[in-house]
Scaffold this active site. Sequence first.
Site, PDB file in Angstrom:
ATOM      1  N   HIS A  15      -1.804  -1.806 -27.331  1.00 22.55           N
ATOM      2  CA  HIS A  15      -0.820  -3.306 -27.617  1.00 22.55           C
ATOM      3  C   HIS A  15      -1.825  -4.297 -28.736  1.00 22.55           C
ATOM      4  O   HIS A  15      -3.246  -4.112 -28.796  1.00 22.55           O
ATOM      5  CB  HIS A  15      -0.568  -4.103 -26.497  1.00 22.55           C
ATOM      6  CG  HIS A  15      -1.748  -4.755 -25.772  1.00 22.55           C
ATOM      7  ND1 HIS A  15      -1.794  -5.587 -24.744  1.00 22.55           N
ATOM      8  CD2 HIS A  15      -2.913  -4.591 -25.826  1.00 22.55           C
ATOM      9  CE1 HIS A  15      -2.689  -5.923 -24.172  1.00 22.55           C
ATOM     10  NE2 HIS A  15      -3.480  -5.456 -24.685  1.00 22.55           N
ATOM     11  N   CYS A  34      -8.490  -9.445 -29.173  1.00 26.83           N
ATOM     12  CA  CYS A  34      -7.030  -8.626 -28.787  1.00 26.83           C
ATOM     13  C   CYS A  34      -6.265  -9.081 -30.092  1.00 26.83           C
ATOM     14  O   CYS A  34      -4.951  -8.290 -29.974  1.00 26.83           O
ATOM     15  CB  CYS A  34      -6.711  -9.395 -27.533  1.00 26.83           C
ATOM     16  SG  CYS A  34      -7.723  -8.878 -26.256  1.00 26.83           S
ATOM     17  N   HIS A  40      -5.640  -1.943 -29.550  1.00 33.99           N
ATOM     18  CA  HIS A  40      -6.317  -1.437 -28.667  1.00 33.99           C
ATOM     19  C   HIS A  40      -5.592  -0.950 -27.564  1.00 33.99           C
ATOM     20  O   HIS A  40      -4.619  -1.395 -27.189  1.00 33.99           O
ATOM     21  CB  HIS A  40      -7.494  -2.409 -28.491  1.00 33.99           C
ATOM     22  CG  HIS A  40      -6.932  -3.596 -27.521  1.00 33.99           C
ATOM     23  ND1 HIS A  40      -6.604  -4.677 -27.942  1.00 33.99           N
ATOM     24  CD2 HIS A  40      -6.870  -3.968 -26.418  1.00 33.99           C
ATOM     25  CE1 HIS A  40      -5.893  -5.622 -27.163  1.00 33.99           C
ATOM     26  NE2 HIS A  40      -6.213  -4.953 -26.282  1.00 33.99           N
ATOM     27  N   HIS A  42      -5.401   0.334 -23.314  1.00 36.02           N
ATOM     28  CA  HIS A  42      -5.889  -0.045 -21.812  1.00 36.02           C
ATOM     29  C   HIS A  42      -5.220   1.405 -21.060  1.00 36.02           C
ATOM     30  O   HIS A  42      -4.146   1.805 -21.296  1.00 36.02           O
ATOM     31  CB  HIS A  42      -5.103  -1.016 -21.333  1.00 36.02           C
ATOM     32  CG  HIS A  42      -5.710  -2.279 -21.979  1.00 36.02           C
ATOM     33  ND1 HIS A  42      -6.906  -2.680 -21.576  1.00 36.02           N
ATOM     34  CD2 HIS A  42      -5.136  -2.919 -22.711  1.00 36.02           C
ATOM     35  CE1 HIS A  42      -7.124  -4.049 -22.278  1.00 36.02           C
ATOM     36  NE2 HIS A  42      -5.935  -4.167 -22.930  1.00 36.02           N
ATOM     37  N   ASP A  80       4.399   5.062 -21.274  1.00 38.90           N
ATOM     38  CA  ASP A  80       2.932   5.764 -21.196  1.00 38.90           C
ATOM     39  C   ASP A  80       2.685   6.483 -22.532  1.00 38.90           C
ATOM     40  O   ASP A  80       3.593   6.985 -23.205  1.00 38.90           O
ATOM     41  CB  ASP A  80       2.997   7.170 -19.958  1.00 38.90           C
ATOM     42  CG  ASP A  80       1.628   7.773 -19.998  1.00 38.90           C
ATOM     43  OD1 ASP A  80       0.711   6.999 -20.022  1.00 38.90           O
ATOM     44  OD2 ASP A  80       1.753   8.833 -19.639  1.00 38.90           O
ATOM     45  N   HIS A  81       1.451   6.192 -23.119  1.00 37.99           N
ATOM     46  CA  HIS A  81       0.986   6.806 -24.529  1.00 37.99           C
ATOM     47  C   HIS A  81       2.069   6.120 -25.663  1.00 37.99           C
ATOM     48  O   HIS A  81       2.284   6.770 -26.347  1.00 37.99           O
ATOM     49  CB  HIS A  81       1.038   8.184 -24.489  1.00 37.99           C
ATOM     50  CG  HIS A  81      -0.194   8.838 -23.691  1.00 37.99           C
ATOM     51  ND1 HIS A  81      -0.137   9.000 -22.422  1.00 37.99           N
ATOM     52  CD2 HIS A  81      -1.262   9.421 -24.220  1.00 37.99           C
ATOM     53  CE1 HIS A  81      -1.382   9.496 -21.800  1.00 37.99           C
ATOM     54  NE2 HIS A  81      -2.027   9.714 -22.993  1.00 37.99           N
ATOM     55  N   GLU A 124      -5.001  -4.244 -15.665  1.00 41.96           N
ATOM     56  CA  GLU A 124      -5.238  -4.267 -17.263  1.00 41.96           C
ATOM     57  C   GLU A 124      -6.736  -3.761 -17.543  1.00 41.96           C
ATOM     58  O   GLU A 124      -6.970  -2.736 -18.085  1.00 41.96           O
ATOM     59  CB  GLU A 124      -5.133  -5.359 -17.996  1.00 41.96           C
ATOM     60  CG  GLU A 124      -5.374  -5.424 -19.640  1.00 41.96           C
ATOM     61  CD  GLU A 124      -5.151  -6.687 -20.219  1.00 41.96           C
ATOM     62  OE1 GLU A 124      -4.402  -6.918 -20.989  1.00 41.96           O
ATOM     63  OE2 GLU A 124      -6.166  -7.362 -19.713  1.00 41.96           O
TER      64      GLU A 124
HETATM   65 NI    NI Z   1      -5.466  -5.770 -24.268  1.00 41.46          NI
END
Ligand code: NI
Length: 136
Positions: A15, A34, A40, A42, A80-81, A124
């Site tokens: 995100h 961020c 980036h 998570h 996911d992904h 997170e």
């Molecule tokens: Ni983040």
Amino acid sequence: MKAYFGRRYTISASHRLNADTLSVEENRAVYGKCNNAHGHGHNYVIEVLVGGEVNAATGMVVDLVALDRAVGERILDRFDHANLNLDPLFRDRVPTTENLCKAVFDLLRNALPEVELEHVRVEETENNFFECSTRG
Ligand code: NI
């Protein structure tokens, strides 16, 4: 008496935190790293807690296979992904983990008629977690 069952799932997703309503400088000030243009990732841990009566025949609160199927179809296949910024749910909402937690809760809310979705928790990082529940 009501009983509760919880299960953990993991997804990897990316995100970028950027609010359309803020200026470039304001976004940088609010979100810091961020807000970096390339985003980036998570490894999110999603915990789902459901509650209901223990089924007298099975001795269980919820059919685990049905729960896994619902979470798989509604959450894992979707996020996911994935780049969360590209999901229609985040077109008008910044994909913070607060908003991801709310999205997961809303997507699962009526998934299993025999139980109530009580609580969703999204980790997170090892230090940050967010929670949504029917308690408000
Ligand atoms: Ni983040």
